[in-house]
Structure formats: structure tokens, C-alpha cells
Scaffold this motif. Structure first.
Motif, short mmCIF file in Angstrom:
data_model
loop_
_atom_site.label_atom_id
_atom_site.label_comp_id
_atom_site.label_asym_id
_atom_site.label_seq_id
_atom_site.Cartn_x
_atom_site.Cartn_y
_atom_site.Cartn_z
N GLN A 178 0.83 -1.20 0.00
CA GLN A 178 0.00 0.00 0.00
C GLN A 178 0.86 1.25 0.00
N ALA A 179 1.97 1.22 0.75
CA ALA A 179 2.84 2.39 0.86
C ALA A 179 3.44 2.77 -0.48
N HIS A 180 3.70 1.79 -1.31
CA HIS A 180 4.27 2.08 -2.63
C HIS A 180 3.26 2.79 -3.53
N ASN A 181 1.99 2.59 -3.24
CA ASN A 181 0.96 3.12 -4.12
C ASN A 181 0.14 4.26 -3.51
N ASP A 182 0.42 4.58 -2.26
CA ASP A 182 -0.38 5.58 -1.56
C ASP A 182 0.52 6.52 -0.77
N ASP A 183 0.55 7.78 -1.16
CA ASP A 183 1.39 8.75 -0.48
C ASP A 183 0.96 8.97 0.97
N LYS A 184 -0.28 8.62 1.30
CA LYS A 184 -0.77 8.83 2.66
C LYS A 184 -0.36 7.69 3.59
N ALA A 185 0.31 6.68 3.05
CA ALA A 185 0.68 5.52 3.86
C ALA A 185 2.04 5.69 4.52
N TRP A 186 2.68 6.83 4.36
CA TRP A 186 3.98 7.05 4.97
C TRP A 186 4.10 8.48 5.46
N PHE A 187 5.15 8.75 6.24
CA PHE A 187 5.43 10.11 6.69
C PHE A 187 6.90 10.43 6.43
N ASN A 188 7.21 11.70 6.41
CA ASN A 188 8.58 12.14 6.15
C ASN A 188 9.28 12.36 7.48
N ALA A 189 10.21 11.46 7.80
CA ALA A 189 10.93 11.53 9.06
C ALA A 189 12.31 12.18 8.92
N SER A 190 12.58 12.76 7.77
CA SER A 190 13.91 13.32 7.52
C SER A 190 14.28 14.40 8.54
#
Length: 356
Positions: free
Chosen positions: A302-314
Motif C-alpha cells: 500500500q505504501a508504494h501506491n499511496d502517499d498517505k501511507a507514509w510520513f517524512n521523518a527526515s
């Protein structure tokens, strides 16, 4: 299986179906083994086709099955229910709105049906509990509160992170694995096993009372920090005996062999989750912060196909990558129920102390 292990799991036995192990009632297995020893085995017929011949041998019993699992027993267009009835020679009525099903047949065939139903439910059910080592420390709490204040500040930018993504401080723990405990009798058997067999293993492994660890250095699970699903802090064993890895490995192996812990067929990763994309809290104030291997794979897809499935921890990694939450003593292992309360606390079904 040792005598102590057998005693701890009294009333339950391990069976293998499709290369996976499940717990079922020993009484049910005894009925099956009796049938196998008799020769030749007669064809099982559905009781409805025998009604005129041996009606006096048939009776109804109620078998506990959560109403939430009824759909698995019925199957698509009733196919699963039809198969179980045919294979066990019973009549099965699924009671709508009740936490049981009714089974009619001979004693022997009813036991076959119970085994088939229980095996199916365990295979289909989601994890209900997890084996964990809780984290409790005033110094850790204070430092995490400071960390949370920065994350909650409007001036701190980290795309994709919401307040629901932050693990409540009282819930922090090391997860050793997940469990499917279907009903109070299985919960009691698992706790008994933990307090007897696992307590002996802990006593043999430990070199002192408690294990001192340092919680230091942030990492992200699966992939680049810019597309993270989990942010966790590493666990560094600072105890004299350095036994934490060995202890966790032995506990996991013992619980898997007993059929209590799900064998997820993936390497164990020692960590404490601090942030997770899929919310810690749901609308019902429950939590599901422990994924099985299958769920993890689904989430990654799902994370590969959905930008809402992850967050930017940089930005978090840049500013807090070497976060040090100080040391804490791990003093107990618990069987915890999935789902935390409004205070962010899990219910412990039972525990053992980490001591020599």
C-alpha cells in the motif's frame, strides 16, 4: 514437549494443518485418535440422511464461537459450512447474534466438528494478544515528553505526521510476538505456561535480576526516512550478562513450539516504536501497533501506491537521530491484550519477573 510444558497447556494440544500448527481441545483429539485406531473406517454420512436409522444417537450441543467469527464458518454462499457438515457428518446451525453455534450428531462426529471449527477460527482470526516487555521509567518519560513537545510544535515540519501517530508513553514496550488466544480458557492456559515453563527458562538464562538497557538512536523501518512508516528507538543491552538477545530468542522459540506465539517466518527486530503511520488510536480508543508478517507486506504494498501511507521523518532524523532516552531496567515479561485504554495503557493478562 516437557512435562512442565504439557502441564501448562493442560486441556489443549497442538495439531498441524496445511503446514501450520494450531491449538485444539485435547478431548476433541482423543475422539479423533480413537476413530483412527479403529479399522476399517466407515464413511461419515450427514445426519440428515441417517435420521430414520439412528436418530437416538444424535443430540444438539452448543459450541462457543464469537459472533464476529460466524462469517468464516459460513464461507462464501455457505460453502465452508457445507463442507464442514459433510466432512464431519453433523448438522451445524449458526446462531445469529449469539456467541456460539449449535452442532447435532453423534458424540464422535460432534467432536470432529468442534476440531474443524476451532482450527478454522484460529487460522482466520486476527491476533488478540502479544508477548511484550514493558518500558517504565521516569527519566524516559520526561525525555519523551520533551521530544513530543517539539513534534507537536507548529514550527516543526514533518509531513504526514499527526498526533495519532505518536505512541502514548505508558504503552511503550518491546514486542516479542503476537498471539491468538480464543476465549478465556486459552488466555488462562497461556498465562499458566508463561508463569511455569517460561519462568523456568528465564531463571536459567538470567545472570542477575532485571536487564539494564539504553534506549538510544532513532531508526526508520523499511526504506528511506523520507518515506517512513515506523520510527523507533534502538535497544542497547548494557547489563553485565548481555543476555537480552538470547532470552528473547529462547522465549520466542519456546512459545512458538507450544503453539502460543505465531511463527511469522521473519527475523526478530528488537525495537521500541515511537511513531507509526497507521494511527495508534482508533475511534474506539483501541490500538493495533503490532503487525503480522502478512499485514506488514500488505502495508508495504500500500505504501508504494499511496502517499498517505507514509510520513517524512527526515527532519526528525536530522535533529534527533542520536536521541538518548537514558537507561531503563527491564523487569518483567507480560501477555498483553491488544487494544489500549483511554490512558494509553494495555491490559496485562499475566506476567513473570526477569530474575535469576
Amino acid at each position: 514437549m516437557s512435562k512442565l510444558m504439557a502441564k501448562s497447556l493442560q486441556g489443549f494440544s497442538i495439531v498441524t494443518a496445511k503446514n501450520k500448527q494450531y491449538r485444539v481441545a485435547t478431548a476433541s483429539l482423543d475422539a479423533k485418535s480413537t476413530t483412527r485406531s479403529s479399522a476399517p473406517r466407515q464413511e461419515i454420512r450427514h445426519p440428515e440422511s441417517q435420521a430414520e436409522e439412528d436418530t437416538e444417537l444424535h443430540h444438539w450441543v452448543e459450541h462457543p464461537v464469537s459472533r464476529s467469527m460466524h462469517g468464516y464458518i459460513i464461507g462464501k454462499a455457505g460453502s465452508t459450512l457445507k463442507r464442514i457438515k459433510h466432512e464431519t457428518g453433523t448438522r451445524i446451525d449458526v446462531q445469529k447474534g449469539e456467541d456460539f453455534v449449535k452442532i447435532k450428531g453423534t458424540d464422535e462426529n460432534i467432536e470432529r466438528a468442534k476440531v474443524a471449527i476451532d482450527t478454522l477460527i484460529i487460522a482466520k482470526a486476527n491476533p488478540t494478544h502479544f508477548l511484550s516487555i514493558p518500558i517504565s521509567s521516569l527519566s524516559v518519560t520526561r525525555k519523551l515528553e520533551e521530544f513530543h513537545k517539539v513534534l507537536e510544535s507548529p514550527s516543526f515540519v514533518a509531513d504526514g505526521i499527526s498526533m495519532d501517530s505518536i505512541a502514548p508513553i505508558p504503552s511503550l514496550h518491546i514486542t516479542l510476538g503476537v498471539m491468538k488466544l480464543m476465549g478465556q480458557s486459552e488466555i488462562e492456559a497461556a498465562v499458566r505456561f508463561l508463569k511455569e515453563s517460561s519462568a523456568n527458562l528465564i531463571h536459567e538464562t538470567m545472570t542477575e535480576r532485571g536487564i539494564t538497557v539504553r534506549l538510544k538512536k532513532l531508526s526508520t523501518m523499511q526504506g528511506h526516512p523520507a518515506k517512513a512508516r515506523v520510527l523507533y528507538i534502538n535497544v542497547q543491552d548494557e547489563s553485565e550478562g548481555k543476555v537480552l538477545d538470547k532470552l528473547c530468542d529462547r522465549l520466542r522459540t519456546q512459545m512458538v513450539e507450544a503453539g502460543l506465539l505465531i511463527d511469522e517466518k521473519r527475523p526478530f527486530k528488537m525495537h521500541i516504536t515511537l511513531l507509526k503511520k497507521n494511527s495508534f488510536r482508533s475511534n474506539h480508543n483501541t490500538v493495533k501497533d503490532v503487525n503480522t508478517a502478512e499485514e506488514e507486506n500488505n502495508n508495504l504494498e500500500q505504501a508504494h501506491n499511496d502517499d498517505k501511507a507514509w510520513f517524512n521523518a527526515s527532519s526528525i532524523m536530522k535533529e534527533f537521530g542520536d536521541l538518548d532516552l537514558s537507561t531503563v531496567t527491564l523487569d518483567s515479561v507480560h501477555i498483553m491484550k491488544m487494544g489500549m485504554n483511554k490512558q494509553g495503557v494495555y491490559k496485562s493478562e499475566g506476567a513473570v519477573v526477569l530474575e535469576k
